[in-house]
Design a protein around this motif. Structure first.
Motif, PDB file in Angstrom:
ATOM      1  N   ALA A  53     -12.118   6.611  20.691  1.00 26.62           N
ATOM      2  CA  ALA A  53     -11.759   7.971  21.102  1.00 26.62           C
ATOM      3  C   ALA A  53     -11.354   8.829  19.918  1.00 26.62           C
ATOM      4  O   ALA A  53     -11.630  10.038  19.879  1.00 26.62           O
ATOM      5  CB  ALA A  53     -10.633   7.912  22.127  1.00 26.62           C
ATOM      6  N   SER A  54     -10.708   8.238  18.913  1.00 23.06           N
ATOM      7  CA  SER A  54     -10.230   9.029  17.775  1.00 23.06           C
ATOM      8  C   SER A  54     -11.364   9.646  16.972  1.00 23.06           C
ATOM      9  O   SER A  54     -11.166  10.649  16.278  1.00 23.06           O
ATOM     10  CB  SER A  54      -9.358   8.166  16.865  1.00 23.06           C
ATOM     11  N   LEU A  55     -12.574   9.057  17.044  1.00 24.15           N
ATOM     12  CA  LEU A  55     -13.708   9.640  16.326  1.00 24.15           C
ATOM     13  C   LEU A  55     -14.066  11.017  16.864  1.00 24.15           C
ATOM     14  O   LEU A  55     -14.564  11.878  16.123  1.00 24.15           O
ATOM     15  CB  LEU A  55     -14.926   8.714  16.416  1.00 24.15           C
ATOM     16  N   ARG A  56     -13.821  11.226  18.146  1.00 18.75           N
ATOM     17  CA  ARG A  56     -14.070  12.544  18.726  1.00 18.75           C
ATOM     18  C   ARG A  56     -12.814  13.418  18.716  1.00 18.75           C
ATOM     19  O   ARG A  56     -12.872  14.609  18.420  1.00 18.75           O
ATOM     20  CB  ARG A  56     -14.602  12.400  20.147  1.00 18.75           C
ATOM     21  N   GLU A  57     -11.672  12.816  18.995  1.00 16.17           N
ATOM     22  CA  GLU A  57     -10.429  13.596  19.041  1.00 16.17           C
ATOM     23  C   GLU A  57     -10.106  14.218  17.682  1.00 16.17           C
ATOM     24  O   GLU A  57      -9.586  15.337  17.617  1.00 16.17           O
ATOM     25  CB  GLU A  57      -9.270  12.687  19.470  1.00 16.17           C
ATOM     26  N   ASN A  58     -10.395  13.487  16.618  1.00 16.75           N
ATOM     27  CA  ASN A  58     -10.044  13.943  15.269  1.00 16.75           C
ATOM     28  C   ASN A  58     -11.284  14.192  14.419  1.00 16.75           C
ATOM     29  O   ASN A  58     -11.261  14.010  13.204  1.00 16.75           O
ATOM     30  CB  ASN A  58      -9.150  12.896  14.594  1.00 16.75           C
ATOM     31  N   ALA A  59     -12.345  14.644  15.079  1.00 13.32           N
ATOM     32  CA  ALA A  59     -13.643  14.743  14.408  1.00 13.32           C
ATOM     33  C   ALA A  59     -13.675  15.787  13.306  1.00 13.32           C
ATOM     34  O   ALA A  59     -14.335  15.589  12.281  1.00 13.32           O
ATOM     35  CB  ALA A  59     -14.741  15.046  15.420  1.00 13.32           C
ATOM     36  N   GLU A  60     -12.973  16.898  13.474  1.00 12.21           N
ATOM     37  CA  GLU A  60     -13.077  18.000  12.521  1.00 12.21           C
ATOM     38  C   GLU A  60     -11.706  18.592  12.241  1.00 12.21           C
ATOM     39  O   GLU A  60     -10.824  18.607  13.109  1.00 12.21           O
ATOM     40  CB  GLU A  60     -13.987  19.106  13.070  1.00 12.21           C
TER      41      GLU A  60
END
Length: 310
Positions: free
Chosen positions: A194-201
């Motif tokens: 999930a963190s790959l999308r939550e903290n993507a940018e």
């Protein structure tokens, strides 16, 4: 909580990624230009450069002695930098802080970098230096107790892989593994954590940059599902050294680090996961001048003391 305001201030000055190809030489030069002059670095009793003669060849190391003493625990440190950046100089301040706060003699490893030296060159260098440190224990002033390994980001990948390799080889002298926001899964899938999308940018390390970063390390055709490439893929984590996994709230890699800690615990390994609120990827190297993040070094010291010689 929200991202720390001092981190937000720096992030606000960074240019947005423009999609242009990565230039390792230019990026290394930019890093080198930001290294503090020697007179501005944290003073220690002794800092010396040396060469470790290992099974993978001669590896440059920097040895940090925090204070004069009869003997020391040893801590072998693998710097971060996405496998293609970082050096003994860029992470000198991290090694100095680890030495001062833990009281251990720190051996920082100048391992070979990708793409010039792809997998497993850097890993081989790191493992080789750990074994060299054990062999050279008497000359290094080792007290025969702690032989810890620590690393940040890609260096955390090397920590987990070295711990696994050593276990499989029957080399049982590693007493602790410390991983700061580790990169443990190079078999990239944006939906795996999930963190790959939550903290993507917007937090420094961008999820979109992970694949091109890792491609340098995998450039010789290495299999990202190989547990020595992606240590999170290892099926059996039993018997590995006690672990401290420090993660950052606003880091795309947060969840894979925390999963590693969880899986170690499930395998019967003494593992602690410590998430730093308001922090981003790289905070130990980039923002340890802030007291709330510098405490990661104190937490490391407490971990080494609490599990001494186990």
């Amino acid at each position: 909580m929200t991202i720390h305001p001092e981190i937000a201030k720096i992030l606000g000055t960074l240019p947005a990624p423009d999609g242009s190809p990565l230039n390792p030489a230019a990026m290394r030069a930019r890093e080198a230009s930001q290294v503090l002059p020697l007179e501005d670095r944290l003073p220690l009793f002794l800092v010396e450069d040396a060469t470790a003669v290992t099974a993978s060849g001669e590896v440059p190391v920097r040895i940090y002695t925090p204070a004069e003493a009869d003997a020391y625990g040893l801590l072998v440190y693998f710097h971060g930098g996405a496998f293609f950046l970082g050096s003994l100089d860029t992470h000198d301040h991290v090694a100095r802080s680890l030495a001062r706060e833990t009281g251990h003699k720190v051996i920082s490893v100048g391992y070979r970098l990708a793409p010039e030296a792809a997998f497993p060159a850097g890993l081989d260098d790191c493992y080789g230096v750990v074994r060299w440190a054990a062999e050279q224990g008497a000359s290094l002033g080792w007290d025969g107790k702690n032989l810890a390994i620590a690393g940040d980001s890609s260096g955390g990948n090397f920590v987990a892989a070295v711990a696994a390799q050593a276990h499989d080889d029957g080399f049982d002298l590693i007493t602790h593994q410390v991983l700061f926001y580790p990169s443990l899964d190079l078999d990239f899938d944006v939906d795996r954590y999930a963190s790959l999308r939550e903290n993507a940018e917007g937090y420094g390390l961008e999820t979109a940059g992970l694949l091109p970063f890792n491609s340098f390390y995998l450039g010789n055709g290495a299999d990202p599902s190989d547990p020595l490439v992606s240590p999170i893929k290892r099926e059996d984590l039993a018997g590995l050294p006690p672990a401290l996994v420090i993660t950052a709230e606003y880091d795309p890699l947060r969840d894979e680090g925390e999963l590693y800690g969880q899986r170690l615990t499930e395998a019967g390994v003494d593992a602690t996961v410590s998430r730093y609120a308001g922090a981003n990827h790289g905070f130990v190297a980039n923002f340890s001048w802030l007291p709330e993040f510098y405490r990661a070094f104190g937490e490391t010291a407490a971990f080494l003391d609490g599990n001494a010689g186990q």
